[in-house]
Design an enzyme around this catalytic site. Structure first.
Site, PDB file in Angstrom:
ATOM      1  N   SER A  29       0.819  -1.206   0.000  1.00  0.00           N
ATOM      2  CA  SER A  29       0.000   0.000   0.000  1.00  0.00           C
ATOM      3  C   SER A  29       0.857   1.261   0.000  1.00  0.00           C
ATOM      4  O   SER A  29       1.937   1.292   0.571  1.00  0.00           O
ATOM      5  CB  SER A  29      -0.908   0.031   1.229  1.00  0.00           C
ATOM      6  OG  SER A  29      -1.670   1.227   1.205  1.00  0.00           O
ATOM      7  N   GLU A  35     -10.080   1.974   3.808  1.00  0.00           N
ATOM      8  CA  GLU A  35      -9.732   3.154   2.978  1.00  0.00           C
ATOM      9  C   GLU A  35     -11.000   3.733   2.321  1.00  0.00           C
ATOM     10  O   GLU A  35     -11.229   4.945   2.338  1.00  0.00           O
ATOM     11  CB  GLU A  35      -8.711   2.704   1.926  1.00  0.00           C
ATOM     12  CG  GLU A  35      -8.383   3.689   0.826  1.00  0.00           C
ATOM     13  CD  GLU A  35      -7.454   3.045  -0.224  1.00  0.00           C
ATOM     14  OE1 GLU A  35      -6.411   2.487   0.150  1.00  0.00           O
ATOM     15  OE2 GLU A  35      -7.801   3.083  -1.427  1.00  0.00           O
ATOM     16  N   HIS A  46      -7.728  -3.490   4.521  1.00  0.00           N
ATOM     17  CA  HIS A  46      -7.117  -2.149   4.528  1.00  0.00           C
ATOM     18  C   HIS A  46      -7.831  -1.272   3.498  1.00  0.00           C
ATOM     19  O   HIS A  46      -8.207  -0.132   3.769  1.00  0.00           O
ATOM     20  CB  HIS A  46      -5.620  -2.250   4.216  1.00  0.00           C
ATOM     21  CG  HIS A  46      -4.970  -0.958   3.803  1.00  0.00           C
ATOM     22  ND1 HIS A  46      -5.162  -0.392   2.550  1.00  0.00           N
ATOM     23  CD2 HIS A  46      -4.162  -0.105   4.464  1.00  0.00           C
ATOM     24  CE1 HIS A  46      -4.497   0.742   2.474  1.00  0.00           C
ATOM     25  NE2 HIS A  46      -3.873   0.942   3.619  1.00  0.00           N
ATOM     26  N   ASN A  47      -8.023  -1.804   2.311  1.00  0.00           N
ATOM     27  CA  ASN A  47      -8.675  -1.028   1.255  1.00  0.00           C
ATOM     28  C   ASN A  47     -10.141  -0.755   1.582  1.00  0.00           C
ATOM     29  O   ASN A  47     -10.656   0.319   1.265  1.00  0.00           O
ATOM     30  CB  ASN A  47      -8.559  -1.744  -0.094  1.00  0.00           C
ATOM     31  CG  ASN A  47      -7.191  -1.528  -0.727  1.00  0.00           C
ATOM     32  OD1 ASN A  47      -6.212  -1.303  -0.027  1.00  0.00           O
ATOM     33  ND2 ASN A  47      -7.112  -1.599  -2.038  1.00  0.00           N
ATOM     34  N   LYS A  53      -4.673  -6.779   3.296  1.00  0.00           N
ATOM     35  CA  LYS A  53      -4.612  -5.631   2.371  1.00  0.00           C
ATOM     36  C   LYS A  53      -6.015  -5.313   1.846  1.00  0.00           C
ATOM     37  O   LYS A  53      -6.389  -4.153   1.685  1.00  0.00           O
ATOM     38  CB  LYS A  53      -3.645  -5.923   1.218  1.00  0.00           C
ATOM     39  CG  LYS A  53      -3.632  -4.851   0.116  1.00  0.00           C
ATOM     40  CD  LYS A  53      -3.241  -3.489   0.678  1.00  0.00           C
ATOM     41  CE  LYS A  53      -2.967  -2.384  -0.306  1.00  0.00           C
ATOM     42  NZ  LYS A  53      -3.774  -2.171  -1.443  1.00  0.00           N
TER      43      LYS A  53
HETATM   44  C1  6PG Z   1      -3.145   1.421  -1.642  1.00  0.00           C
HETATM   45  C2  6PG Z   1      -4.411   1.619  -2.412  1.00  0.00           C
HETATM   46  C3  6PG Z   1      -4.280   1.020  -3.761  1.00  0.00           C
HETATM   47  C4  6PG Z   1      -5.344   1.527  -4.719  1.00  0.00           C
HETATM   48  C5  6PG Z   1      -6.589   0.700  -4.651  1.00  0.00           C
HETATM   49  C6  6PG Z   1      -7.876   1.413  -4.507  1.00  0.00           C
HETATM   50  O1  6PG Z   1      -3.264   0.858  -0.567  1.00  0.00           O
HETATM   51  O2  6PG Z   1      -2.103   1.847  -2.120  1.00  0.00           O
HETATM   52  O3  6PG Z   1      -5.475   1.021  -1.757  1.00  0.00           O
HETATM   53  O4  6PG Z   1      -4.239  -0.347  -3.622  1.00  0.00           O
HETATM   54  O5  6PG Z   1      -5.524   2.865  -4.645  1.00  0.00           O
HETATM   55  O6  6PG Z   1      -6.549  -0.032  -5.823  1.00  0.00           O
HETATM   56  O7  6PG Z   1      -8.408   1.678  -5.720  1.00  0.00           O
HETATM   57  P1  6PG Z   1      -9.937   1.850  -6.069  1.00  0.00           P
HETATM   58  O8  6PG Z   1     -10.415   3.054  -5.310  1.00  0.00           O
HETATM   59  O9  6PG Z   1      -9.869   2.115  -7.549  1.00  0.00           O
HETATM   60  O10 6PG Z   1     -10.678   0.602  -5.766  1.00  0.00           O
END
Ligand code: 6PG
Length: 483
Positions: free
Chosen positions: A133, A194, A190-191, A187
């Site tokens: 990430s 995010e 994590h996303n 991960k």
């Molecule tokens: C990271 C991000 C990276 C990317 C994702 C999210 O941890 O560096 O999460 O993996 O930005 O792919 O992308 P989307 O918003 O397009 O789903």
């Protein structure tokens, strides 16, 4: 510098931006890096532009690439997740020897990683699915890395990954997460967090913009200020940047020029699907995925706008602006806390389901730097799990409980205000319902059990004695014990 005769400590396959930045990061940190890309132009371009940054060993065939690695060989695949990954894994496994390590650094679905690990292990090699990430900038200057796979491979891989990872207070933002798919699972979550973090920031913006009538540049200042307190984080920092940015063409605030339809590559959706499968209520993450989907339902949205769905009585904001801003800050903090709490719940459930033994403290530690959700309050999360590794929920940690004391009233006020203003705040609102559901002494689930028993004899449990019961709904309504 390139030297064909020197063996490389690590190799990178796939030299698009993420791959070449990672290769440069390895090289800049004293590692000799083997590099290979299917079309050699990218390899040449990397060497031409950045060859002086360290020791690169370029190859034009996968066999030469493998031969240029020191044993046990370690190669990171940085290609588009999916079929391309399988093809490269197959080529590498074919060319490598027993004990060599293939690392997938893409955003792979963890179930694919579990499958791949089995296949590669059966061929005598190691497979490590590693979540990376930090985006392009992180790959170059220090990402957070979440490697899974066999513990054994961590012994040789660990020091190399530590040399390129972000570093907070002398601790590298990388550690072995657990076997097979654990790294990619973590991960993925994590996303998901995010997504939720970005959405709650978006909801705060929406309320300040269209509720308090503030201009983007003014809101940018508010976010800048927030970034020096509890909300101190990368996402808040870049939000201020985006809001302050003017469109170079028109001079209008950039945020007003960008189409309001959020894209996604799927990791947030996977997190929500997995939450549903594991039965973990990750409501904040799921609502964030839905919010992106709704924003992109452009045809439906314009029909709803044209058809003018009734809005009901919309009230103007009738509180002091400064107070409202502070309430929104606290609501954002509360909803963010819920998203992290739910994300850690999902990781715990996944770890139990797949037997990974993931330590939540490791995640709170390595997410402090490099990654997209890096935030000051991860120190607090780490402290929470340090105090009690078996916390039933992050929000039940004494520190966070104390924070919630201060957040709960503003949070309620903001959800009410959003409703009265007619502004959507799906994660603020649903997180509050989640919170109140957790607190509730009685939930309507009792009624649902009654309904299920009525139409399908699905039985229910009683509060006053053990056993399973059924009411003869279509007969004399007597109670029978079925178990
Ligand atoms: C990271 C991000 C990276 C990317 C994702 C999210 O941890 O560096 O999460 O993996 O930005 O792919 O992308 P989307 O918003 O397009 O789903």
């Amino acid at each position: 510098m390139t030297d064909k005769n020197e063996l490389a400590q690590i190799g990178v396959v796939g030299l698009a931006v993420m791959g070449s930045n990672l290769a440069r990061n390895f090289a800049r940190n004293g590692n000799t890096v083997a590099v290979y890309n299917r079309s050699p132009e990218k390899t040449h371009a990397l060497i031409e532009a950045h060859g002086e940054e360290g020791n690169f060993v370029p190859s034009e065939t996968i066999e030469d690439f493998v031969a240029s690695l020191e044993r046990p060989r370690k190669a990171i695949i940085m290609v588009k997740a999916g079929k391309a990954t399988d093809a490269v894994i197959d080529q590498l496994a074919e060319a490598m020897d027993e004990g060599d390590v293939i690392i997938d650094g893409g955003n792979a679905l963890f179930t694919d990683t579990i499958r791949r690990e089995k296949d590669v292990a059966a061929r005598g090699k190691h497979f490590v699915g590693a979540g990376i990430s930090g985006g392009e900038e992180g790959a170059l200057n220090g990402p957070a890395i979440m490697p899974g796979g066999p513990k054994e491979s961590w012994e040789t891989l660990g020091p190399i990954l530590e040399s390129i990872a972000a570093n907070v207070d002398g601790t590298p933002c990388v550690t072995h997460i657990g076997p097979d798919g654990a790294g990619h699972f973590v991960k993925m979550v994590h996303n998901g967090i995010e997504y939720a973090d970005m959405q709650v920031i978006g909801e705060a913006y929406q309320l300040l913009r269209y509720g308090a009538g503030m201009a983007p540049a003014e809101i940018a200042e508010v976010f800048r200020e927030w970034n020096s307190g509890d909300l101190d984080s990368y996402l808040i920092e870049i939000t201020a940047e985006v809001l302050a940015q003017k469109d170079p063409e028109t001079g209008a605030p950039l945020v007003d020029v960008i189409v309001d339809a959020a894209g996604q590559k799927g990791t947030g959706r996977w997190t929500a699907i997995n939450g549903l499968e594991l039965g973990v209520p990750i409501t904040g993450i799921a609502e964030s995925v839905f919010a992106r989907a709704l924003s992109s339902s452009t045809a439906q949205r314009s029909a709803a706008q044209e058809g003018q769905l009734p809005a009901g009585t919309i009230k103007e904001l009738d509180v002091d602006k400064a107070e409202f801003i502070e309430d929104v800050r606290r609501a954002l903090y509360a909803a963010k806390l819920i998203a992290y709490s739910q994300g850690f719940d999902e990781i715990k459930a996944g770890s139990e389901e797949f037997g990974w033994d993931v330590d939540p403290r490791d995640l709170a530690t390595i997410w402090r730097g490099g990654c997209i959700i890096r935030a000051k309050f991860l120190d607090r999360i780490r402290a929470a799990y340090d105090n009690n590794a078996d916390l039933p929920a992050l929000i039940l940690d004494p520190y966070f409980k104390g924070e919630l004391e201060d957040l709960i009233d503003p949070w309620r006020r903001v959800v009410v205000a959003a409703t009265q203003l007619g502004l959507p705040a799906p994660v603020f609102a649903s997180s509050l319902s989640y919170y109140d559901s957790l607190r509730a002494e009685r939930l309507p689930a009792a009624l649902i059990q009654g309904q299920r028993d009525f139409f399908g004899a699905h039985t229910f449990k009683r509060t006053d004695k053990p056993g399973t019961f059924h009411i003869e709904w279509s007969g004399n309504r007597s109670l029978t014990q079925t178990d």
